[in-house]
Each structure stands twice: as structure tokens, then as C-alpha cells.
Design a protein around this motif. Structure first.
Motif, PDB file in Angstrom:
ATOM      1  N   UNK A  25      96.078  13.724  17.421  1.00 34.24           N
ATOM      2  CA  UNK A  25      94.686  14.101  17.658  1.00 34.24           C
ATOM      3  C   UNK A  25      93.839  12.841  17.810  1.00 34.24           C
ATOM      4  N   UNK A  26      92.871  12.907  18.716  1.00 32.43           N
ATOM      5  CA  UNK A  26      92.003  11.759  18.962  1.00 32.43           C
ATOM      6  C   UNK A  26      91.113  11.514  17.749  1.00 32.43           C
ATOM      7  N   UNK A  27      90.997  10.266  17.394  1.00 31.06           N
ATOM      8  CA  UNK A  27      90.164   9.872  16.265  1.00 31.06           C
ATOM      9  C   UNK A  27      88.856   9.333  16.818  1.00 31.06           C
ATOM     10  N   UNK A  28      87.745   9.839  16.305  1.00 25.93           N
ATOM     11  CA  UNK A  28      86.456   9.344  16.763  1.00 25.93           C
ATOM     12  C   UNK A  28      86.288   7.901  16.321  1.00 25.93           C
ATOM     13  N   UNK A  29      85.772   7.049  17.218  1.00 26.83           N
ATOM     14  CA  UNK A  29      85.553   5.667  16.815  1.00 26.83           C
ATOM     15  C   UNK A  29      84.497   5.579  15.721  1.00 26.83           C
ATOM     16  N   UNK A  30      84.657   4.614  14.845  1.00 24.31           N
ATOM     17  CA  UNK A  30      83.717   4.428  13.749  1.00 24.31           C
ATOM     18  C   UNK A  30      82.704   3.357  14.128  1.00 24.31           C
ATOM     19  N   UNK A  31      81.449   3.657  13.930  1.00 23.86           N
ATOM     20  CA  UNK A  31      80.373   2.735  14.258  1.00 23.86           C
ATOM     21  C   UNK A  31      79.861   2.095  12.983  1.00 23.86           C
ATOM     22  N   UNK A  32      79.759   0.781  12.985  1.00 22.88           N
ATOM     23  CA  UNK A  32      79.215   0.057  11.841  1.00 22.88           C
ATOM     24  C   UNK A  32      77.814  -0.412  12.212  1.00 22.88           C
ATOM     25  N   UNK A  33      76.865  -0.120  11.351  1.00 17.88           N
ATOM     26  CA  UNK A  33      75.471  -0.490  11.615  1.00 17.88           C
ATOM     27  C   UNK A  33      75.075  -1.688  10.767  1.00 17.88           C
ATOM     28  N   UNK A  71      79.599   7.362  11.929  1.00 19.66           N
ATOM     29  CA  UNK A  71      78.929   6.173  11.413  1.00 19.66           C
ATOM     30  C   UNK A  71      79.524   5.823  10.058  1.00 19.66           C
ATOM     31  N   UNK A  72      79.954   4.582   9.927  1.00 19.36           N
ATOM     32  CA  UNK A  72      80.529   4.117   8.661  1.00 19.36           C
ATOM     33  C   UNK A  72      79.405   3.869   7.663  1.00 19.36           C
ATOM     34  N   UNK A  73      79.632   4.168   6.394  1.00 20.61           N
ATOM     35  CA  UNK A  73      78.590   3.893   5.397  1.00 20.61           C
ATOM     36  C   UNK A  73      78.398   2.383   5.249  1.00 20.61           C
ATOM     37  N   UNK A  74      77.162   1.976   5.081  1.00 19.84           N
ATOM     38  CA  UNK A  74      76.874   0.558   4.909  1.00 19.84           C
ATOM     39  C   UNK A  74      76.804   0.228   3.432  1.00 19.84           C
ATOM     40  N   UNK A  75      77.308  -0.912   3.069  1.00 20.49           N
ATOM     41  CA  UNK A  75      77.326  -1.329   1.666  1.00 20.49           C
ATOM     42  C   UNK A  75      75.912  -1.660   1.207  1.00 20.49           C
ATOM     43  N   UNK A  76      75.532  -1.147   0.065  1.00 23.43           N
ATOM     44  CA  UNK A  76      74.227  -1.448  -0.505  1.00 23.43           C
ATOM     45  C   UNK A  76      73.084  -0.695   0.140  1.00 23.43           C
ATOM     46  N   UNK A  77      73.374   0.269   1.006  1.00 21.10           N
ATOM     47  CA  UNK A  77      72.321   1.028   1.662  1.00 21.10           C
ATOM     48  C   UNK A  77      71.828   2.154   0.778  1.00 21.10           C
ATOM     49  N   UNK A  78      70.678   2.716   1.116  1.00 25.60           N
ATOM     50  CA  UNK A  78      70.166   3.832   0.331  1.00 25.60           C
ATOM     51  C   UNK A  78      71.032   5.074   0.511  1.00 25.60           C
ATOM     52  N   UNK A  79      70.867   6.020  -0.396  1.00 26.13           N
ATOM     53  CA  UNK A  79      71.690   7.241  -0.362  1.00 26.13           C
ATOM     54  C   UNK A  79      71.418   8.050   0.897  1.00 26.13           C
ATOM     55  N   UNK A  80      70.186   8.049   1.383  1.00 22.83           N
ATOM     56  CA  UNK A  80      69.844   8.813   2.573  1.00 22.83           C
ATOM     57  C   UNK A  80      70.107   7.967   3.818  1.00 22.83           C
ATOM     58  N   UNK A  81      71.351   7.949   4.259  1.00 25.39           N
ATOM     59  CA  UNK A  81      71.748   7.109   5.377  1.00 25.39           C
ATOM     60  C   UNK A  81      71.144   7.526   6.695  1.00 25.39           C
ATOM     61  N   UNK A  82      70.832   8.823   6.870  1.00 28.02           N
ATOM     62  CA  UNK A  82      70.286   9.283   8.140  1.00 28.02           C
ATOM     63  C   UNK A  82      68.914   8.662   8.394  1.00 28.02           C
ATOM     64  N   UNK A  83      68.072   8.604   7.387  1.00 25.89           N
ATOM     65  CA  UNK A  83      66.757   8.015   7.581  1.00 25.89           C
ATOM     66  C   UNK A  83      66.859   6.506   7.749  1.00 25.89           C
ATOM     67  N   UNK A  84      67.745   5.864   7.028  1.00 24.78           N
ATOM     68  CA  UNK A  84      67.879   4.407   7.101  1.00 24.78           C
ATOM     69  C   UNK A  84      68.425   3.977   8.446  1.00 24.78           C
ATOM     70  N   UNK A  85      69.278   4.783   9.088  1.00 25.06           N
ATOM     71  CA  UNK A  85      69.889   4.368  10.339  1.00 25.06           C
ATOM     72  C   UNK A  85      68.898   4.272  11.486  1.00 25.06           C
TER      73      UNK A  85
END
Length: 139
Positions: A25-33, A71-85
Motif C-alpha cells: 500500500x502507498x504510504x503518504x509522504x511525511x511533511x516536516x514543518x 504532517x509530522x509532529x514538531x518537537x517542542x510545539x504546542x499541543x494544538x498543532x493545527x493552529x500552529x501550522x
């Protein structure tokens, strides 16, 4: 060999051959912000890539249906990643167009990575005000 043993062996071989032919199965690419930090002014080649990305967005040249990204989780980011992105950009890229209004009421932003010649699109909106990332697109 008895007929039953022969049939079981044949069924086992057919089963193994059928399972071996199933593509993974195709794996979606992971995006690092990362946080966007204004750097040195882009060179002429990078400005040409920016103009090309803007022209493709205007002419609906990006196929967003097949390029959804995780989207890969960013280290040290806030819990609400959608707003931070909203304030983050794909690793190594810079914004070309930010929060442009679309006909469906959503907004999109275009980001270009000049070193890899790739573009990314962030689409924000809908009822839950979610951000969806698409890419990478070759420029």
C-alpha cells in the motif's frame, strides 16, 4: 502422492503466489514543518520558480487529490498543532503566496523549496477550519 495431498499443495502454491503479487500500500509522504525565518533574498533562479508556482496555482495546475500529506509532529510545539501550522513552513521552503482566498471559501498558501525544486500547498478552511497539506509538486 495422494490426490488430496497434491490438491492441498497446489492450493498452497496458488495462495502464496497470489499473496506475493499484491503490491504494498502507498504510504503518504511525511511533511516536516519548521518556523519560517526570513533569510537572504532569493536569486533569479529561485524567483523564476516562485513565478512558475504562482502561475500553476492560478491555472489550477496542481492535482491536489493525489498529493495529500501527513504532517509530522514538531518537537517542542504546542499541543494544538493545527493552529500552529499556520505560522510554519515546510522544511527548507519559503512562502510564495499566503492565505489566498479560493472560490469555495477556503484559503490556500503556496511554499517553494528552491534547492529541491519542489512546491507544497496548504489549504485551510471548511467547517472545522482545518489545514490540509498537499505536495510535493515538481517545478
Amino acid at each position: 502422492m495422494t490426490p488430496h495431498t497434491f490438491r492441498l499443495t497446489l492450493c498452497g502454491v496458488a495462495l502464496l503466489a497470489g499473496c506475493a503479487g499484491i503490491p504494498p500500500a502507498a504510504v503518504k509522504p511525511t511533511l516536516v514543518l519548521e518556523d519560517y525565518v526570513k533569510g537572504a533574498p532569493p536569486d533569479a533562479a529561485c524567483l523564476a520558480l516562485d513565478d512558475g508556482a504562482r502561475a500553476r496555482v492560478t491555472n489550477l495546475g496542481f492535482d491536489l487529490m493525489a498529493k495529500d500529506m501527513v504532517v509530522a509532529p514538531t518537537a517542542g510545539g504546542p499541543a494544538d498543532g493545527a493552529q500552529r501550522s499556520v505560522y510554519l513552513v515546510p522544511l527548507g521552503s519559503h512562502p510564495v503566496e499566503r492565505m489566498a482566498r479560493q472560490m469555495d471559501g477556503s484559503f490556500h498558501s503556496v511554499f517553494v523549496n528552491c534547492q529541491t525544486r519542489l512546491a507544497y500547498i496548504a489549504k485551510r478552511g471548511s467547517v472545522s477550519d482545518s489545514i490540509y497539506w498537499f505536495g510535493p509538486f515538481d517545478l
